[in-house]
Design an enzyme around this catalytic site. Structure first.
Site, mmCIF file in Angstrom:
data_model
loop_
_atom_site.group_PDB
_atom_site.id
_atom_site.type_symbol
_atom_site.label_atom_id
_atom_site.label_comp_id
_atom_site.label_asym_id
_atom_site.label_seq_id
_atom_site.Cartn_x
_atom_site.Cartn_y
_atom_site.Cartn_z
ATOM 1 N N GLU A 457 -2.295 4.856 -2.952
ATOM 2 C CA GLU A 457 -1.575 5.765 -3.874
ATOM 3 C C GLU A 457 -0.043 5.910 -3.076
ATOM 4 O O GLU A 457 0.314 7.178 -3.474
ATOM 5 C CB GLU A 457 -2.191 7.198 -3.875
ATOM 6 C CG GLU A 457 -3.200 7.255 -4.557
ATOM 7 C CD GLU A 457 -3.564 8.811 -4.649
ATOM 8 O OE1 GLU A 457 -3.008 9.546 -4.911
ATOM 9 O OE2 GLU A 457 -4.721 8.920 -4.170
HETATM 10 C C1 LIG Z 1 -8.863 0.482 0.336
HETATM 11 C C2 LIG Z 1 -7.687 0.574 -0.833
HETATM 12 C C3 LIG Z 1 -7.926 0.826 -2.091
HETATM 13 C C4 LIG Z 1 -7.086 0.938 -2.994
HETATM 14 N N1 LIG Z 1 -7.225 1.186 -4.284
HETATM 15 C C5 LIG Z 1 -6.355 0.657 -5.209
HETATM 16 C C6 LIG Z 1 -6.647 0.734 -6.700
HETATM 17 O O1 LIG Z 1 -7.685 1.397 -6.943
HETATM 18 N N2 LIG Z 1 -5.642 0.304 -7.642
HETATM 19 C C7 LIG Z 1 -4.471 -0.251 -7.169
HETATM 20 O O2 LIG Z 1 -3.734 -0.627 -7.924
HETATM 21 N N3 LIG Z 1 -4.141 -0.092 -5.845
HETATM 22 C C8 LIG Z 1 -5.223 0.288 -4.934
HETATM 23 N N4 LIG Z 1 -4.849 0.226 -3.530
HETATM 24 C C9 LIG Z 1 -3.586 -0.681 -3.296
HETATM 25 C C10 LIG Z 1 -2.494 0.355 -2.731
HETATM 26 O O3 LIG Z 1 -1.922 1.199 -3.464
HETATM 27 C C11 LIG Z 1 -1.488 -0.391 -1.715
HETATM 28 O O4 LIG Z 1 -2.207 -1.126 -0.937
HETATM 29 C C12 LIG Z 1 -0.350 0.184 -1.448
HETATM 30 O O5 LIG Z 1 0.365 0.736 -2.563
HETATM 31 C C13 LIG Z 1 0.757 -0.515 -0.533
HETATM 32 O O6 LIG Z 1 0.763 -1.645 -0.993
HETATM 33 P P1 LIG Z 1 0.585 -3.065 -0.209
HETATM 34 O O7 LIG Z 1 -0.661 -2.961 0.603
HETATM 35 O O8 LIG Z 1 1.083 -4.282 -0.705
HETATM 36 O O9 LIG Z 1 1.720 -2.821 1.249
HETATM 37 P P2 LIG Z 1 3.387 -3.044 1.083
HETATM 38 O O10 LIG Z 1 4.035 -2.639 0.010
HETATM 39 O O11 LIG Z 1 3.538 -4.470 1.376
HETATM 40 O O12 LIG Z 1 3.737 -2.349 2.661
HETATM 41 C C14 LIG Z 1 3.443 -2.562 3.765
HETATM 42 C C15 LIG Z 1 4.402 -1.418 4.692
HETATM 43 O O13 LIG Z 1 5.736 -1.796 4.275
HETATM 44 C C16 LIG Z 1 6.311 -0.500 3.957
HETATM 45 N N5 LIG Z 1 7.128 -0.610 2.831
HETATM 46 C C17 LIG Z 1 7.227 -1.380 1.754
HETATM 47 N N6 LIG Z 1 8.233 -1.430 0.904
HETATM 48 C C18 LIG Z 1 8.929 -0.324 1.599
HETATM 49 C C19 LIG Z 1 10.328 0.162 1.174
HETATM 50 N N7 LIG Z 1 10.928 -0.132 0.031
HETATM 51 N N8 LIG Z 1 11.147 0.877 2.258
HETATM 52 C C20 LIG Z 1 10.601 1.311 3.098
HETATM 53 N N9 LIG Z 1 9.089 0.853 3.537
HETATM 54 C C21 LIG Z 1 8.377 0.011 2.655
HETATM 55 C C22 LIG Z 1 5.034 0.511 3.502
HETATM 56 O O14 LIG Z 1 5.407 1.755 3.563
HETATM 57 C C23 LIG Z 1 4.001 -0.166 4.293
HETATM 58 O O15 LIG Z 1 4.136 0.498 5.402
HETATM 59 C C24 LIG Z 1 -5.586 0.235 -2.584
HETATM 60 C C25 LIG Z 1 -5.698 0.108 -1.250
HETATM 61 C C26 LIG Z 1 -6.711 -0.162 -0.474
HETATM 62 C C27 LIG Z 1 -6.409 -0.566 1.273
#
Ligand SMILES: Cc1cc2nc3c(=O)[nH]c(=O)nc-3n(C[C@H](O)[C@H](O)[C@H](O)COP(=O)(O)OP(=O)(O)OC[C@H]3O[C@@H](n4cnc5c(N)ncnc54)[C@H](O)[C@@H]3O)c2cc1C
Length: 602
Positions: A457
């Site tokens: 989220e």
């Molecule tokens: C158990 C679980 C349940 C989930 N359930 C759902 C669901 O039901 N539906 C759904 O759609 N998604 C779901 N998610 C996905 C979740 O919303 C994403 O994991 C989250 O938005 C982060 O995206 P990412 O994992 O690709 O990480 P990334 O976006 O790659 O981020 C990796 C790191 O980089 C940092 N970062 C990224 N961009 C920036 C920026 N511009 N500036 C500074 N820092 C940055 C982030 O803060 C983070 O620390 C779920 C995730 C998990 C682990």
């Protein structure tokens, strides 16, 4: 230990929720009806959730090649939750709801979050259906939302993709019109979706007759190109199984296939999936030729390009109550574990009997830290829920104020519990010593389950940029001004023995305001936002200090629970609030240490 006395105190003594009865929507309600809901939820959480928290952790979801298998306990818990009526608690009477204030709904859901956040209680389903009630057509509401409220169907939210997590503007799932008559489908403009959605919670299971996915996808322009940015994102209802206009299953499967289950650190009671949309595993007949072709059928919700705006309607209150379970477990442990001896005048007497570890000042420190984080977080969550009720049922001016306050408090309501209740869980392990690090005690699981909160989220970093980059500035800083006014009202009303804390809060508020200005003074966004997370932490601590100061004005008398609340509040002011100085320093001077370090220096 029961959460109930804390919930009762916050709802009735602090937030005075029965006053909502004066609003027409809640006229039939009273403390008796609220208590009945709380009783039911407390009982179901105690009987159907808490005893199986470990079971669902050990018996991870499995895919047998056709179906996802979950423990029977999960089926029983979800059935009991649906039968309680909680899925539609806030809805109108005429569609089977209870017209329950959101504050009470949120409080009641805290029992489930504490008993087993891992099993989950249908909040995704409620959020999905609420979104459709706000943005769907009448038929979409009847066919999809109502069947989610009654527990026949469940819901998901499908935003993330393998290459698009924080950056949703890079969503690559495509939605193209399905045939020349695609506008005339009674369930909504009909599209064919193709793409992959990653991390989808509850994306596949046999808990309900059908699963209703709400999917973000882009409709290509006339040249077949995807519109860059979030403006090109639209929202679609993609049922796992096709349904007719009466909500009955047609017997056809939609082209949504499970590509795999994710094996998580915690929160294992809920499936987490990679879903392939439209890869052709379950081709669906086209309305024209009747020929089965690849492409998942999706019905447009709202207007094209407005998908993300609609999706933000899905509030998720899963963070409520996190941290409390660990606190109670470690409190119980600390009361029973003999270890060490009391420090008397001149040192310890080895011949004296052992004391229980709750008698050591440092263990009390860890217990108070947990209490101040988790009860503070719970109070903030319920305060925000009360604002949601204000926004929906108060007069125009009060509703507008509630909206502005919610804008600025939402990043805190999401981030403070995520970070500090996790710290509370870590302290719960610490109090258990080596035993806490084993699977013989529940606290390691609480930590693993709640480690998710800073990621999903919107990660911490994204919440921080939302706060400093948008929320405190938007609409001429009105949200921040209203929040400051509320804090000032609390300070003005503080009793004599809380005057020192009131002054400390005034100083903290002044520091936050000054840092907000200094961060932006003549700065490019990249410079201003480089230290957004320390800003979020300082802002969050200031908010929780205010919440505690407000809460303790209702915590009178010498009953142990009131003494405990006052101790937790004092702890927060003396041990926690001073931390904001260090956090805000780097914000105010736009410290470039992190931003400027060259990559090859790591
Ligand atoms: C158990 C679980 C349940 C989930 N359930 C759902 C669901 O039901 N539906 C759904 O759609 N998604 C779901 N998610 C996905 C979740 O919303 C994403 O994991 C989250 O938005 C982060 O995206 P990412 O994992 O690709 O990480 P990334 O976006 O790659 O981020 C990796 C790191 O980089 C940092 N970062 C990224 N961009 C920036 C920026 N511009 N500036 C500074 N820092 C940055 C982030 O803060 C983070 O620390 C779920 C995730 C998990 C682990």
């Amino acid at each position: 230990m029961s959460l109930r006395p804390t919930i009762d105190f916050l709802l009735y003594d602090w937030l005075r929720v029965p006053q909502l009865q004066s609003r027409e929507r809640f006229a039939d309600h009273s403390r008796e009806t609220f208590d009945a809901v709380l009783d039911t939820c407390e009982r179901i959480a105690r009987d159907k959730y808490a005893p199986f928290n470990r079971t669902v952790d050990i018996e991870e979801p499995k895919f047998d090649g056709e179906k996802v298998i979950l423990p029977q306990a999960t089926h029983d818990a979800c059935k009991a939750y649906a039968e309680s009526g909680m899925l539609s608690a806030a809805q109108d009477y005429e569609i089977g709801g209870m017209q329950l204030p959101y504050t009470v709904e949120a409080a009641a859901n805290a029992f489930f979050a504490m008993a087993s956040v891992s099993i989950g209680s249908g909040m995704l389903t409620t959020g999905n259906a609420n979104l459709l009630m706000a943005h769907g057509t009448d038929l979409q509401k009847k066919v999809f939302a109502l069947n989610e409220f009654n527990g026949r169907f469940s819901g998901t939210m499908c935003l993330s993709e393998p290459q698009a997590g924080s950056s949703l503007s890079d969503v690559a799932t495509r939605a193209v019109p399905d045939g020349a008559d695609h506008q005339s489908d009674p369930l909504g403009p009909r599209y064919r979706l193709r793409g992959n959605k990653m991390w989808i919670s509850a994306g596949e299971h046999e808990l309900t007759e059908n699963i209703i996915h709400l999917v973000l996808a882009k409709i290509p322009d006339a040249n077949g190109q995807l519109v860059p940015g979030v403006k090109g994102i639209s929202l679609f209802i993609v049922p796992k199984k096709m349904v007719d206009v009466n909500g009955q299953l047609t017997g056809e499967r939609n082209d949504v296939a499970l590509a795999g289950l994710n094996h998580k650190c915690g929160w294992r009671g809920t499936t987490n999936t990679l879903l392939n949309f439209g890869e052709g595993k379950y081709p669906v007949p086209s309305t024209g030729s009747g020929q089965a072709v690849p492409g998942a059928i999706g019905y447009l919700v709202g207007q094209p390009g407005e998908g993300l705006k609609c999706m933000f309607h899905m509030m998720n209150e899963a963070r409520i109550g996190v941290g409390m379970a660990g606190y109670y477990a470690s409190l119980d442990y600390a009361r029973n574990r003999p270890q060490g001896r009391a420090m008397g005048v001149g040192g310890k007497n080895a011949a004296s009997p052992q004391v229980r570890i709750i008698e050591h000042a440092d263990v009390k420190r860890m217990l108070l830290a947990q209490k101040s984080y988790s009860e503070g977080a719970l109070a903030l969550a319920l305060y925000c829920a009360r604002l949601v009720d204000e926004q929906h049922t108060a007069g125009a001016e009060a509703a507008e104020e509630a909206r502005l306050l919610l804008e600025v408090l939402t990043p805190i309501a999401k981030s403070f519990p995520s970070e500090w209740c996790l710290e509370a869980n870590s302290l719960a392990i610490q109090i258990h010593g080596g035993y806490g690090y084993t699977r013989d005690f529940p606290v390691e699981q609480y930590w693993r389950d709640n480690r998710l909160n800073m990621i999903h989220e919107g990660t911490h970093g994204i919440q921080a940029m939302d706060l400093l980059g948008r929320k405190v500035l938007m609409e001429d800083g009105q949200g921040l001004k209203r929040l400051a006014a509320r804090m000032q009202a609390t300070m003005a009303g503080a009793s004599d023995d809380w005057q020192a804390e009131a002054r400390q809060l005034a100083d903290a508020l002044q520091q936050v305001g000054a840092a907000t200005q200094a961060a932006w003074q003549g700065a490019e966004p990249a410079q201003a936002l480089a230290n957004a997370v320390p800003y979020l932490q300082a802002f969050g601590h200031t908010v929780i200090a205010w919440i505690w100061l407000d809460v303790v004005q209702s915590a009178q008398g010498d009953a142990p629970a009131q003494v405990g609340r006052r101790a937790a509040a004092r702890y927060f002011f003396r041990y926690e609030l001073p931390k904001i100085g260090a956090w805000l320093q780097v914000v105010s001077r736009r410290d470039p240490t992190c931003a400027d370090v060259p990559e090859d220096a790591f």
